[in-house]
Design a protein around this motif. Structure first.
Motif, PDB file in Angstrom:
ATOM      1  N   HIS A 240     -60.279 -28.570  42.904  1.00 10.43           N
ATOM      2  CA  HIS A 240     -59.492 -29.045  41.764  1.00 10.43           C
ATOM      3  C   HIS A 240     -58.164 -28.304  41.671  1.00 10.43           C
ATOM      4  N   MET A 241     -57.517 -28.172  42.832  1.00 11.42           N
ATOM      5  CA  MET A 241     -56.218 -27.505  42.908  1.00 11.42           C
ATOM      6  C   MET A 241     -55.236 -28.400  43.650  1.00 11.42           C
ATOM      7  N   SER A 242     -53.970 -28.126  43.429  1.00  9.97           N
ATOM      8  CA  SER A 242     -52.959 -28.793  44.237  1.00  9.97           C
ATOM      9  C   SER A 242     -53.028 -28.234  45.654  1.00  9.97           C
ATOM     10  N   ARG A 243     -52.501 -29.004  46.585  1.00  4.56           N
ATOM     11  CA  ARG A 243     -52.487 -28.561  47.986  1.00  4.56           C
ATOM     12  C   ARG A 243     -51.783 -27.212  48.124  1.00  4.56           C
ATOM     13  N   ARG A 244     -50.647 -27.063  47.445  1.00  4.39           N
ATOM     14  CA  ARG A 244     -49.866 -25.829  47.549  1.00  4.39           C
ATOM     15  C   ARG A 244     -50.625 -24.635  46.973  1.00  4.39           C
ATOM     16  N   THR A 245     -51.211 -24.807  45.780  1.00  3.71           N
ATOM     17  CA  THR A 245     -51.960 -23.700  45.165  1.00  3.71           C
ATOM     18  C   THR A 245     -53.174 -23.323  45.992  1.00  3.71           C
ATOM     19  N   PHE A 246     -53.885 -24.340  46.479  1.00  2.00           N
ATOM     20  CA  PHE A 246     -55.071 -24.052  47.276  1.00  2.00           C
ATOM     21  C   PHE A 246     -54.710 -23.315  48.559  1.00  2.00           C
ATOM     22  N   THR A 247     -53.635 -23.724  49.223  1.00  2.00           N
ATOM     23  CA  THR A 247     -53.214 -23.061  50.460  1.00  2.00           C
ATOM     24  C   THR A 247     -52.945 -21.582  50.215  1.00  2.00           C
ATOM     25  N   ARG A 248     -52.249 -21.280  49.112  1.00  2.00           N
ATOM     26  CA  ARG A 248     -51.933 -19.884  48.807  1.00  2.00           C
ATOM     27  C   ARG A 248     -53.198 -19.086  48.493  1.00  2.00           C
ATOM     28  N   ARG A 249     -54.080 -19.662  47.664  1.00  2.49           N
ATOM     29  CA  ARG A 249     -55.284 -18.927  47.280  1.00  2.49           C
ATOM     30  C   ARG A 249     -56.251 -18.795  48.460  1.00  2.49           C
ATOM     31  N   PHE A 250     -56.276 -19.802  49.296  1.00  2.00           N
ATOM     32  CA  PHE A 250     -57.161 -19.733  50.465  1.00  2.00           C
ATOM     33  C   PHE A 250     -56.730 -18.594  51.382  1.00  2.00           C
ATOM     34  N   ARG A 251     -55.438 -18.475  51.647  1.00  5.95           N
ATOM     35  CA  ARG A 251     -54.964 -17.390  52.507  1.00  5.95           C
ATOM     36  C   ARG A 251     -55.176 -16.034  51.844  1.00  5.95           C
ATOM     37  N   ASP A 252     -54.958 -15.955  50.529  1.00  6.57           N
ATOM     38  CA  ASP A 252     -55.198 -14.691  49.827  1.00  6.57           C
ATOM     39  C   ASP A 252     -56.659 -14.273  49.942  1.00  6.57           C
ATOM     40  N   ALA A 253     -57.567 -15.254  49.858  1.00  9.53           N
ATOM     41  CA  ALA A 253     -58.998 -14.952  49.856  1.00  9.53           C
ATOM     42  C   ALA A 253     -59.555 -14.697  51.244  1.00  9.53           C
ATOM     43  N   THR A 254     -59.041 -15.398  52.252  1.00  9.66           N
ATOM     44  CA  THR A 254     -59.638 -15.315  53.590  1.00  9.66           C
ATOM     45  C   THR A 254     -58.749 -14.659  54.629  1.00  9.66           C
ATOM     46  N   GLY A 255     -57.453 -14.586  54.362  1.00 11.13           N
ATOM     47  CA  GLY A 255     -56.539 -14.002  55.328  1.00 11.13           C
ATOM     48  C   GLY A 255     -56.213 -14.912  56.495  1.00 11.13           C
ATOM     49  N   THR A 256     -56.545 -16.181  56.376  1.00 10.34           N
ATOM     50  CA  THR A 256     -56.302 -17.106  57.492  1.00 10.34           C
ATOM     51  C   THR A 256     -56.053 -18.501  56.950  1.00 10.34           C
ATOM     52  N   THR A 257     -55.900 -19.470  57.846  1.00  6.24           N
ATOM     53  CA  THR A 257     -55.644 -20.850  57.442  1.00  6.24           C
ATOM     54  C   THR A 257     -56.952 -21.630  57.379  1.00  6.24           C
ATOM     55  N   VAL A 258     -56.888 -22.792  56.731  1.00  3.67           N
ATOM     56  CA  VAL A 258     -58.073 -23.654  56.643  1.00  3.67           C
ATOM     57  C   VAL A 258     -58.537 -24.068  58.033  1.00  3.67           C
ATOM     58  N   THR A 259     -57.609 -24.440  58.898  1.00  5.52           N
ATOM     59  CA  THR A 259     -57.968 -24.888  60.251  1.00  5.52           C
ATOM     60  C   THR A 259     -58.685 -23.788  61.027  1.00  5.52           C
ATOM     61  N   THR A 260     -58.138 -22.574  60.985  1.00  4.36           N
ATOM     62  CA  THR A 260     -58.754 -21.460  61.709  1.00  4.36           C
ATOM     63  C   THR A 260     -60.109 -21.110  61.128  1.00  4.36           C
ATOM     64  N   TRP A 261     -60.211 -21.110  59.798  1.00  2.94           N
ATOM     65  CA  TRP A 261     -61.477 -20.783  59.140  1.00  2.94           C
ATOM     66  C   TRP A 261     -62.557 -21.806  59.496  1.00  2.94           C
TER      67      TRP A 261
END
Length: 327
Positions: A240-261
């Motif tokens: 339930h996030m925008s693409r931009r917000t999710f991308t930022r929070r995902f990298r903050d949480a995992t240290g990587t991109t969605v594709t790599t994860w």
């Protein structure tokens, strides 16, 4: 089956957390997880009372001779990285390594391995806070400052504090397979394999409230649906996030991109299926979301250094061979 013999070094001013990690992961009865018995022995340069950095005193009856027949020697976080480790300790480590023992340096324990000359020409890491000192003291090491741990075969090093758990779980994974490591991780209520690296923890602010991030639930949601088409947009919608917000929070949480994860999670799931089922490679590729056997082989080779068939053969009789052997 003979237990795996493990010597864990203790010394004055040692971190009680680091000293306990090998026992938490490898000690006790883990038969319900499929982990064979490990014989953990604690040793010290001078046997007797050892005072931990938290003020707790413990009795360590064994000396460095405990390393003489150990299959695995673990050096927890060292207390004086600026000062070369004692000659008696470094000699004991070189001797253990020379006869084939695997040597592990948790966090600043990597400095002791470096003092023993065991990191020359090898990949290694340590806590990010001491990276400049490490690079200066051990210029012959292939220093990797942005990873949680480095497995260079018989020499293994890890980054700071909690990365010691990641490192010890990887020891289980390499010796006994991903399924056993995942079972042990579940018992400890910790992720079996964290994505990302130290860079995500360097001077990062801690969220004020756990509710500020919905990512933990989204990651579990995605792990349960690896066989489905997953994309950045799909995960952002689930959070339930925008693409931009999710991308930022995902990298903050995992240290990587969605594709790599996603690729790493799918390879990890493929490992489990290769170890625990007789499903054909094509079926496993579909189950984990790679679609084709070729795609699975490419991702598997990139992450594991081998192919799925060789990996399965290595574990068909309980790690009878090195899965990196492409034979």
């Amino acid at each position: 089956m003979q237990p795996v013999r493990v010597a864990v070094l203790a010394f004055d001013d040692i971190s009680l957390f680091h000293l306990s990690v090998p026992g938490l992961v490898l000690g006790g009865d883990r038969s319900s997880c499929g982990l064979p018995p490990y014989d953990l022995r604690y040793c010290a340069p001078a046997p007797g009372r050892v005072r931990c950095s938290q003020g707790v005193e413990i009795d360590v009856p064994g000396g460095l001779d405990a390393m003489s027949d150990a299959d695995l020697v673990i050096v927890p976080s060292w207390n004086e990285p600026e000062v070369p480790a004692p000659a008696g300790l470094t000699e004991a480590l070189r001797s253990a390594h020379g006869r084939g023992a695997q040597i592990v340096g948790l966090c600043l324990g990597a400095f002791v391995l470096g003092d023993a000359g065991l990191l020359d020409g090898r990949r290694a890491t340590t806590h990010w806070g001491w990276r400049e000192l490490f690079a200066r003291r051990f210029p012959k090491a292939d220093f990797r400052p942005d990873v949680l741990y480095v497995d260079d075969g018989e020499i293994v090093t890890s980054a700071g504090t909690v990365a010691a758990i990641d490192c010890c779980l990887n020891l289980v994974r390499e010796r006994h397979g991903a399924d056993v490591a995942n079972r042990v991780a579940r018992l400890l209520v910790t992720p079996p394999h964290r994505q990302g690296g130290q860079a995500q923890f360097v001077e990062q602010p801690v969220p004020e409230l756990p509710s500020e991030s919905r990512l933990p639930g989204v990651l579990e949601w995605a792990r349960e649906r690896l066989g489905e088409p997953l994309s950045l947009d799909v995960l952002a919608d689930a959070a339930h996030m925008s693409r931009r917000t999710f991308t930022r929070r995902f990298r903050d949480a995992t240290g990587t991109t969605v594709t790599t994860w996603l690729a790493a999670e799918r390879v990890a799931r493929a490992q489990q299926l290769l170890e625990t089922s007789d499903l054909p490679i094509e079926r496993i590729a579909a189950e984990v979301g790679f679609g084709t056997a070729l795609s699975l082989r490419q991702h598997f080779a990139a992450q594991m250094g081998t192919n799925p068939s060789a990996y399965r053969r290595a574990f068909c009789d309980g790690r009878g061979a090195d899965p990196r052997d492409k034979g």
